[in-house]
Write an enzyme that holds these catalytic residues in place. Structure first.
Site, mmCIF file in Angstrom:
data_model
loop_
_atom_site.group_PDB
_atom_site.id
_atom_site.type_symbol
_atom_site.label_atom_id
_atom_site.label_comp_id
_atom_site.label_asym_id
_atom_site.label_seq_id
_atom_site.Cartn_x
_atom_site.Cartn_y
_atom_site.Cartn_z
ATOM 1 N N LYS A 130 -26.326 -12.245 -6.775
ATOM 2 C CA LYS A 130 -25.052 -12.242 -7.510
ATOM 3 C C LYS A 130 -25.295 -12.066 -9.010
ATOM 4 O O LYS A 130 -24.551 -11.349 -9.696
ATOM 5 C CB LYS A 130 -24.287 -13.538 -7.229
ATOM 6 C CG LYS A 130 -23.786 -13.622 -5.789
ATOM 7 C CD LYS A 130 -23.364 -15.037 -5.432
ATOM 8 C CE LYS A 130 -22.747 -15.110 -4.051
ATOM 9 N NZ LYS A 130 -22.551 -16.493 -3.592
ATOM 10 N N GLU A 154 -25.155 -18.909 4.028
ATOM 11 C CA GLU A 154 -25.507 -17.614 4.617
ATOM 12 C C GLU A 154 -26.044 -17.852 6.031
ATOM 13 O O GLU A 154 -26.393 -18.980 6.401
ATOM 14 C CB GLU A 154 -26.590 -16.934 3.771
ATOM 15 C CG GLU A 154 -26.126 -16.563 2.381
ATOM 16 C CD GLU A 154 -24.929 -15.608 2.404
ATOM 17 O OE1 GLU A 154 -25.036 -14.514 2.953
ATOM 18 O OE2 GLU A 154 -23.881 -15.973 1.862
ATOM 19 N N VAL A 175 0.837 -1.213 0.000
ATOM 20 C CA VAL A 175 0.000 0.000 0.000
ATOM 21 C C VAL A 175 0.865 1.254 0.000
ATOM 22 O O VAL A 175 0.504 2.278 -0.592
ATOM 23 C CB VAL A 175 -0.939 -0.024 1.241
ATOM 24 C CG1 VAL A 175 -1.600 1.324 1.466
ATOM 25 C CG2 VAL A 175 -1.981 -1.121 1.104
HETATM 26 N N1 LIG Z 1 -19.368 -17.013 4.264
HETATM 27 C C1 LIG Z 1 -19.049 -16.918 2.971
HETATM 28 O O1 LIG Z 1 -18.582 -17.881 2.353
HETATM 29 C C2 LIG Z 1 -19.274 -15.651 2.232
HETATM 30 C C3 LIG Z 1 -19.968 -14.591 2.774
HETATM 31 N N2 LIG Z 1 -20.148 -13.443 2.062
HETATM 32 C C4 LIG Z 1 -20.850 -12.317 2.630
HETATM 33 O O2 LIG Z 1 -20.077 -11.801 3.702
HETATM 34 C C5 LIG Z 1 -20.928 -11.223 4.688
HETATM 35 C C6 LIG Z 1 -20.642 -11.887 6.017
HETATM 36 O O3 LIG Z 1 -20.866 -13.269 5.890
HETATM 37 P P1 LIG Z 1 -20.397 -14.294 7.042
HETATM 38 O O4 LIG Z 1 -19.156 -13.820 7.660
HETATM 39 O O5 LIG Z 1 -20.463 -15.628 6.410
HETATM 40 O O6 LIG Z 1 -21.611 -14.148 8.055
HETATM 41 P P2 LIG Z 1 -21.588 -14.407 9.628
HETATM 42 O O7 LIG Z 1 -23.023 -14.544 10.026
HETATM 43 O O8 LIG Z 1 -20.633 -15.490 9.972
HETATM 44 O O9 LIG Z 1 -20.975 -13.033 10.183
HETATM 45 C C7 LIG Z 1 -21.683 -11.850 10.301
HETATM 46 C C8 LIG Z 1 -21.353 -11.280 11.651
HETATM 47 O O10 LIG Z 1 -21.903 -9.984 11.775
HETATM 48 C C9 LIG Z 1 -22.364 -9.836 13.102
HETATM 49 N N3 LIG Z 1 -23.329 -8.753 13.169
HETATM 50 C C10 LIG Z 1 -24.648 -8.768 12.937
HETATM 51 N N4 LIG Z 1 -25.171 -7.551 13.137
HETATM 52 C C11 LIG Z 1 -24.173 -6.760 13.538
HETATM 53 C C12 LIG Z 1 -24.079 -5.400 13.909
HETATM 54 N N5 LIG Z 1 -25.163 -4.631 13.921
HETATM 55 N N6 LIG Z 1 -22.877 -4.898 14.251
HETATM 56 C C13 LIG Z 1 -21.778 -5.669 14.232
HETATM 57 N N7 LIG Z 1 -21.790 -6.979 13.908
HETATM 58 C C14 LIG Z 1 -22.984 -7.503 13.569
HETATM 59 C C15 LIG Z 1 -22.956 -11.195 13.451
HETATM 60 O O11 LIG Z 1 -23.057 -11.356 14.846
HETATM 61 C C16 LIG Z 1 -21.930 -12.110 12.807
HETATM 62 O O12 LIG Z 1 -20.895 -12.446 13.697
HETATM 63 C C17 LIG Z 1 -22.343 -11.433 4.167
HETATM 64 O O13 LIG Z 1 -22.747 -10.298 3.451
HETATM 65 C C18 LIG Z 1 -22.197 -12.623 3.234
HETATM 66 O O14 LIG Z 1 -23.195 -12.660 2.245
HETATM 67 C C19 LIG Z 1 -19.653 -13.286 0.790
HETATM 68 C C20 LIG Z 1 -18.953 -14.297 0.197
HETATM 69 C C21 LIG Z 1 -18.744 -15.571 0.860
HETATM 70 N N1 LIG Z 2 -23.505 -18.481 0.945
HETATM 71 C C1 LIG Z 2 -22.700 -18.139 -0.161
HETATM 72 C C2 LIG Z 2 -21.401 -17.577 0.312
HETATM 73 C C3 LIG Z 2 -20.660 -16.898 -0.736
HETATM 74 O O1 LIG Z 2 -21.108 -15.959 -1.371
HETATM 75 C C4 LIG Z 2 -22.417 -19.362 -1.016
HETATM 76 O O2 LIG Z 2 -22.725 -20.466 -0.557
HETATM 77 O O3 LIG Z 2 -21.940 -19.193 -2.137
#
Ligand SMILES: NC(=O)C1=CN([C@@H]2O[C@H](COP(=O)(O)OP(=O)(O)OC[C@H]3O[C@@H](n4cnc5c(N)ncnc54)[C@H](O)[C@@H]3O)[C@@H](O)[C@H]2O)C=CC1
Ligand SMILES: N[C@@H](CC=O)C(=O)O
Ligand code: NA
Length: 433
Positions: free
Chosen positions: A204, A189, A33
């Site tokens: 997506k 999710e 960076v």
């Molecule tokens: N898990 C995956 O493979 C992928 C996830 N994503 C995206 O990434 C994002 C996060 O996904 P994950 O980490 O899997 O979900 P997750 O459910 O594991 O993590 C989300 C976190 O945010 C916290 N949270 C909720 N409300 C909150 C608030 N008001 N303030 C602070 N923290 C808060 C929850 O307690 C949780 O720990 C989502 O938008 C998901 O669609 C995108 C690509 C892949």
């Molecule tokens: N829930 C999503 C996470 C990545 O975007 C998936 O299964 O592809």
């Protein structure tokens, strides 16, 4: 050089890995960076929860995300969902922060609001992780292919459903069991309904179509079907046909009666085993992009999971941070083409129809007659017996409008000689597609 302040919103599957990589790779990131990246806070929903090994100072945890976003140069949103994610992202931009998000649901529901705010406040909005996890796909569409004309984007963009369909196909696993495994592996999710009902893939597809065709496409514009109706019998029928079932996202530039349009759809489809997408296993994603000058490009890799997704997030953090150091901004929204979205009824597809029929002379002629009445041409017909000894007629059609195909199936169900319509699946990847 002054450190750049990074605020992390959410510390779940993705956020936890982003924090770990930011900390463990601090030296190399600073070199790339041109300034150190300092994690200044991690917003979580609940304080005092047992979180295991954090990989960063626990004193950085805060439940006051509203305050945190006002004191950062780069805000990483990995909370997910629409609110409070949208308000926090907008607040971060108002306070001059560049934003990196993995939130496809938010982008597909209200992307224009975010892009307008980014333009108004002169900040970056990057979202590579929102589609196909670690695979560099949005940057190629936004930047590398900006000089070309994209005609089609076709792919597997949901890791959870690909994992489930793969397990059903290769091990005969049940649907619920495979979904639980995908959740345990961090692919699903927070509410896996978003995956299995196709909402995640539809979001997506909307993002991909918007970028590919320079047109605003929202999740509501996408024809969506999930995999909950895909049965073990469908999987077996696909195998008998030399095919697999995949949940596909298909975005196409089409010529309609009224001129050029786009069609955007997500649904399960049968693919011949010879098709490269048929070989995509587990939670991997793969996307074909076809462009007039470039020809056919294929992108393949891990589409879900904390660590792969964090890779894409970190790449975006570096891009935003480089702009803070060296000046410049990433591309804004490009929606000048304003192409209409074609209704699904006018989209041209192929069907695989399985009918339980009476085993007597004349059945085939009656069934073929219904297809002919609707102007749907038949590619192949096979008759076989199922495990229960019932006669099964399997019809694969040539391409026809989705409306003609679905009324054909409705009329077939009314025939006396048809006991039941055992399965209907779209077919992709043939010679004429
Ligand atoms: N898990 C995956 O493979 C992928 C996830 N994503 C995206 O990434 C994002 C996060 O996904 P994950 O980490 O899997 O979900 P997750 O459910 O594991 O993590 C989300 C976190 O945010 C916290 N949270 C909720 N409300 C909150 C608030 N008001 N303030 C602070 N923290 C808060 C929850 O307690 C949780 O720990 C989502 O938008 C998901 O669609 C995108 C690509 C892949
Ligand atoms: N829930 C999503 C996470 C990545 O975007 C998936 O299964 O592809
Ligand atoms: Na990606």
């Amino acid at each position: 050089m002054e450190p750049l302040r990074v605020a992390l919103l959410g510390c779940g599957v993705v956020g936890g890995e982003v924090a770990r990589l930011l900390t463990s790779q601090a030296g190399e990131l600073a070199a790339r960076v041109g300034a150190p990246l300092e994690l200044v806070g991690v917003a979580v929903r609940r304080a005092g929860r047992e979180r295991g090994e954090l990989g960063f100072d626990a004193g950085l945890l805060t439940t006051d995300a509203d305050e945190l976003v006002t004191r950062a140069d780069v805000v990483v949103e990995v909370i997910g969902g629409i609110e409070p994610a949208r308000s926090l992202v907008l607040r971060a931009m108002e306070h001059g922060a560049g934003v990196v998000t993995a939130n496809k649901a938010l982008l597909a529901a209200d992307g224009p609001t975010l892009f307008e705010a980014a333009a108004k406040h002169g900040v970056d909005l990057y979202y590579e992780a929102s589609v196909a996890g670690a695979i560099p796909l949005l940057r190629p569409l936004r930047e590398s292919l900006a000089g070309d004309r994209v005609t089609r984007v076709l792919g597997i963009v949901n890791g959870t459903t690909n994992y489930v369909l793969d397990k059903m196909d290769s091990t005969g696993a049940g649907f619920a069991e495979a979904v639980e495994q995908a959740q345990a592996l961090g692919y699903a999710e927070a509410d896996p309904t978003a995956d299995v009902e196709g909402f995640d893939a539809a979001a997506k597809a909307a993002i991909l179509a918007s970028l590919a065709f320079h047109t605003r496409v929202s999740a509501a514009d996408v024809h969506r079907e999930g995999i909950t109706e895909v049965s073990a019998a469908d999987v077996r029928a696909a195998q008998q046909q030399g095919c697999v079932i995949k949940l596909l996202a298909i975005c196409e530039r089409v010529t309609a009666a009224a001129g050029e349009a786009v069609s955007v759809r997500v649904h399960p489809a049968m693919l011949p085993l010879s098709h490269p997408l048929a070989q995509v296993r587990e939670a991997y994603n793969a996307v074909y992009v076809e462009a007039e000058a470039a020809g056919q490009l294929m992108f393949y890799g891990p589409g879900a999971g904390g660590r792969p997704t964090a890779s894409a997030v970190l790449g975006d953090v570096v891009a935003v941070a480089r702009h803070r150091v060296g000046g410049g901004r990433g591309p804004g929204e490009s929606a000048y083409a304003e192409l209409p979205v074609l209704p699904m009824s006018e989209v041209v597809t192929r069907y695989h129809v399985r009918l339980h029929v009476a085993d007597r002379p004349g059945v085939l002629a009656q069934v073929a007659g219904v297809f002919a009445q609707h102007g749907v041409s038949i590619e192949t017909v096979q008759q076989r017996q199922d495990e229960a000894g019932r006669a099964v007629l399997v019809v694969v059609t040539h391409a026809a409008t989705d409306a003609a195909l679905s009324t054909t199936v409705e009329d077939l169900a009314e025939l006396d000689i048809v006991d039941s319509v055992a399965g209907v699946l779209r077919v992709e990847g043939g010679d004429d597609r």
